[in-house]
Design a protein around this motif. Structure first.
Motif, PDB file in Angstrom:
ATOM      1  N   PHE A  13      12.829   5.744   0.054  1.00  0.00           N
ATOM      2  CA  PHE A  13      11.619   5.483  -0.729  1.00  0.00           C
ATOM      3  C   PHE A  13      10.596   4.695   0.086  1.00  0.00           C
ATOM      4  N   GLN A  14      11.040   3.701   0.845  1.00  0.00           N
ATOM      5  CA  GLN A  14      10.118   2.911   1.676  1.00  0.00           C
ATOM      6  C   GLN A  14       9.399   3.830   2.664  1.00  0.00           C
ATOM      7  N   GLU A  15      10.127   4.773   3.231  1.00  0.00           N
ATOM      8  CA  GLU A  15       9.516   5.738   4.150  1.00  0.00           C
ATOM      9  C   GLU A  15       8.528   6.647   3.427  1.00  0.00           C
ATOM     10  N   LEU A  16       8.844   7.015   2.172  1.00  0.00           N
ATOM     11  CA  LEU A  16       7.931   7.822   1.370  1.00  0.00           C
ATOM     12  C   LEU A  16       6.620   7.075   1.124  1.00  0.00           C
ATOM     13  N   VAL A  17       6.713   5.813   0.753  1.00  0.00           N
ATOM     14  CA  VAL A  17       5.511   4.995   0.529  1.00  0.00           C
ATOM     15  C   VAL A  17       4.684   4.939   1.806  1.00  0.00           C
ATOM     16  N   ASP A  18       5.332   4.713   2.929  1.00  0.00           N
ATOM     17  CA  ASP A  18       4.620   4.671   4.210  1.00  0.00           C
ATOM     18  C   ASP A  18       3.953   6.007   4.517  1.00  0.00           C
ATOM     19  N   LYS A  19       4.659   7.102   4.236  1.00  0.00           N
ATOM     20  CA  LYS A  19       4.092   8.440   4.472  1.00  0.00           C
ATOM     21  C   LYS A  19       2.860   8.657   3.600  1.00  0.00           C
ATOM     22  N   HIS A  20       2.941   8.274   2.336  1.00  0.00           N
ATOM     23  CA  HIS A  20       1.783   8.419   1.442  1.00  0.00           C
ATOM     24  C   HIS A  20       0.596   7.623   1.974  1.00  0.00           C
ATOM     25  N   GLN A  21       0.853   6.410   2.467  1.00  0.00           N
ATOM     26  CA  GLN A  21      -0.226   5.589   3.017  1.00  0.00           C
ATOM     27  C   GLN A  21      -0.840   6.252   4.246  1.00  0.00           C
ATOM     28  N   GLN A  22       0.003   6.838   5.099  1.00  0.00           N
ATOM     29  CA  GLN A  22      -0.517   7.510   6.293  1.00  0.00           C
ATOM     30  C   GLN A  22      -1.346   8.732   5.913  1.00  0.00           C
ATOM     31  N   LEU A  23      -0.870   9.513   4.944  1.00  0.00           N
ATOM     32  CA  LEU A  23      -1.627  10.676   4.478  1.00  0.00           C
ATOM     33  C   LEU A  23      -2.990  10.255   3.931  1.00  0.00           C
ATOM     34  N   ALA A  24      -3.027   9.147   3.186  1.00  0.00           N
ATOM     35  CA  ALA A  24      -4.298   8.638   2.655  1.00  0.00           C
ATOM     36  C   ALA A  24      -5.194   8.172   3.799  1.00  0.00           C
ATOM     37  N   HIS A  25      -4.624   7.435   4.735  1.00  0.00           N
ATOM     38  CA  HIS A  25      -5.391   6.955   5.888  1.00  0.00           C
ATOM     39  C   HIS A  25      -6.016   8.117   6.656  1.00  0.00           C
ATOM     40  N   ASP A  26      -5.249   9.210   6.810  1.00  0.00           N
ATOM     41  CA  ASP A  26      -5.727  10.395   7.526  1.00  0.00           C
ATOM     42  C   ASP A  26      -6.613  11.289   6.659  1.00  0.00           C
ATOM     43  N   ASP A  27      -6.755  10.971   5.377  1.00  0.00           N
ATOM     44  CA  ASP A  27      -7.521  11.758   4.401  1.00  0.00           C
ATOM     45  C   ASP A  27      -6.979  13.180   4.270  1.00  0.00           C
ATOM     46  N   THR A  28      -5.673  13.320   4.454  1.00  0.00           N
ATOM     47  CA  THR A  28      -5.015  14.611   4.272  1.00  0.00           C
ATOM     48  C   THR A  28      -4.641  14.799   2.808  1.00  0.00           C
ATOM     49  N   ALA A  29      -4.060  13.753   2.221  1.00  0.00           N
ATOM     50  CA  ALA A  29      -3.647  13.775   0.814  1.00  0.00           C
ATOM     51  C   ALA A  29      -3.677  12.351   0.282  1.00  0.00           C
ATOM     52  N   HIS A  30      -3.904  12.249  -1.009  1.00  0.00           N
ATOM     53  CA  HIS A  30      -3.926  10.959  -1.706  1.00  0.00           C
ATOM     54  C   HIS A  30      -2.988  11.107  -2.905  1.00  0.00           C
ATOM     55  N   VAL A  31      -1.901  10.345  -2.895  1.00  0.00           N
ATOM     56  CA  VAL A  31      -0.837  10.487  -3.893  1.00  0.00           C
ATOM     57  C   VAL A  31      -0.826   9.244  -4.783  1.00  0.00           C
ATOM     58  N   PHE A  32      -0.838   9.474  -6.087  1.00  0.00           N
ATOM     59  CA  PHE A  32      -0.897   8.389  -7.064  1.00  0.00           C
ATOM     60  C   PHE A  32       0.269   8.473  -8.035  1.00  0.00           C
ATOM     61  N   ALA A  33       0.875   7.333  -8.285  1.00  0.00           N
ATOM     62  CA  ALA A  33       1.902   7.222  -9.311  1.00  0.00           C
ATOM     63  C   ALA A  33       1.220   6.892 -10.633  1.00  0.00           C
ATOM     64  N   VAL A  34       1.834   7.324 -11.709  1.00  0.00           N
ATOM     65  CA  VAL A  34       1.316   7.065 -13.056  1.00  0.00           C
ATOM     66  C   VAL A  34       2.332   6.186 -13.771  1.00  0.00           C
ATOM     67  N   PHE A  35       1.865   5.024 -14.223  1.00  0.00           N
ATOM     68  CA  PHE A  35       2.725   4.068 -14.923  1.00  0.00           C
ATOM     69  C   PHE A  35       2.169   3.816 -16.318  1.00  0.00           C
ATOM     70  N   ARG A  36       3.071   3.706 -17.281  1.00  0.00           N
ATOM     71  CA  ARG A  36       2.681   3.360 -18.648  1.00  0.00           C
ATOM     72  C   ARG A  36       2.448   1.854 -18.689  1.00  0.00           C
ATOM     73  N   LYS A  37       1.298   1.429 -19.184  1.00  0.00           N
ATOM     74  CA  LYS A  37       0.937   0.007 -19.209  1.00  0.00           C
ATOM     75  C   LYS A  37       1.879  -0.830 -20.055  1.00  0.00           C
ATOM     76  N   GLU A  38       2.284  -0.316 -21.208  1.00  0.00           N
ATOM     77  CA  GLU A  38       3.029  -1.132 -22.168  1.00  0.00           C
ATOM     78  C   GLU A  38       4.353  -1.651 -21.620  1.00  0.00           C
TER      79      GLU A  38
END
Length: 187
Positions: free
Chosen positions: A58-83
């Motif tokens: 999972f830590q590697e997945l988070v890092d990969k998502h950050q790299q993809l965002a940095h490179d503007d290749t993909a932007h991945v967002f998690a959805v959390f319920r506020k309550e």
């Protein structure tokens, strides 16, 4: 990825927080996937084997998502319920073209135990706000299988309009398949 800039775009809706995954999200992220019900239709994978998804993975997945965002290749967002902070799904944007286009593609999934509560529409609408205001996209498309009625309903409920059918658009399951194209432009 070494310690680099962190992508911080976030959207808050009435019931949801939409933001990039963080390393501290592992337990909640895993619980969301482990709580899935059996498959409800062909486009719902249902329960998944998450045994390979260790905290290190999972830590590697988070890092990969950050790299993809940095490179503007993909932007991945998690959805959390506020309550209660429950992880209920994901929304992502892939950059198709920048320059004079500012064009992206949206993908979305809500864990099936949270279906039929309006979370999909709320998540996609909130994520589109990020795409237009934070990521600078002008046009977002959804590419949907012809028979995926649930995805069509979600795209339409979030304000996306049917544009066309792209023939032999995606290589899927060993064949080139047609896709419905739904789109929305920033106003």
């Amino acid at each position: 990825m070494a310690e680099a800039e962190t992508f911080e775009a976030t959207s808050e809706t009435k019931r949801l927080t939409i933001r990039p995954l963080e390393r501290a999200d592992y337990a909640e992220w895993l619980a969301g996937f482990n709580g899935r019900s059996p498959s409800k239709h062909v486009y719902d994978p249902g329960r998944l084997d998450m045994s390979a998804c260790t905290e290190h993975w999972f830590q590697e997945l988070v890092d990969k998502h950050q790299q993809l965002a940095h490179d503007d290749t993909a932007h991945v967002f998690a959805v959390f319920r506020k309550e209660d902070g429950r992880h209920i799904g994901m929304v992502d944007f892939s950059t198709l073209a920048r320059d004079d286009f500012q064009w992206g593609r949206i993908g979305y999934t809500i864990h099936n135990q949270y279906w039929n509560q309006g979370f999909g529409k709320e998540a996609v609408t909130g994520a589109l706000d990020i795409a237009f205001t934070e990521l600078g996209f002008h046009r977002i498309e959804a590419h949907i299988n012809l028979d995926n009625e649930a995805s069509v309903r979600l795209a339409e409920s979030a304000g996306m309009k049917f544009e066309c059918v792209r023939e032999a658009f995606l290589y899927e399951g060993g064949a080139w398949v047609d896709h419905l194209i739904y789109s929305i432009n920033h106003k």
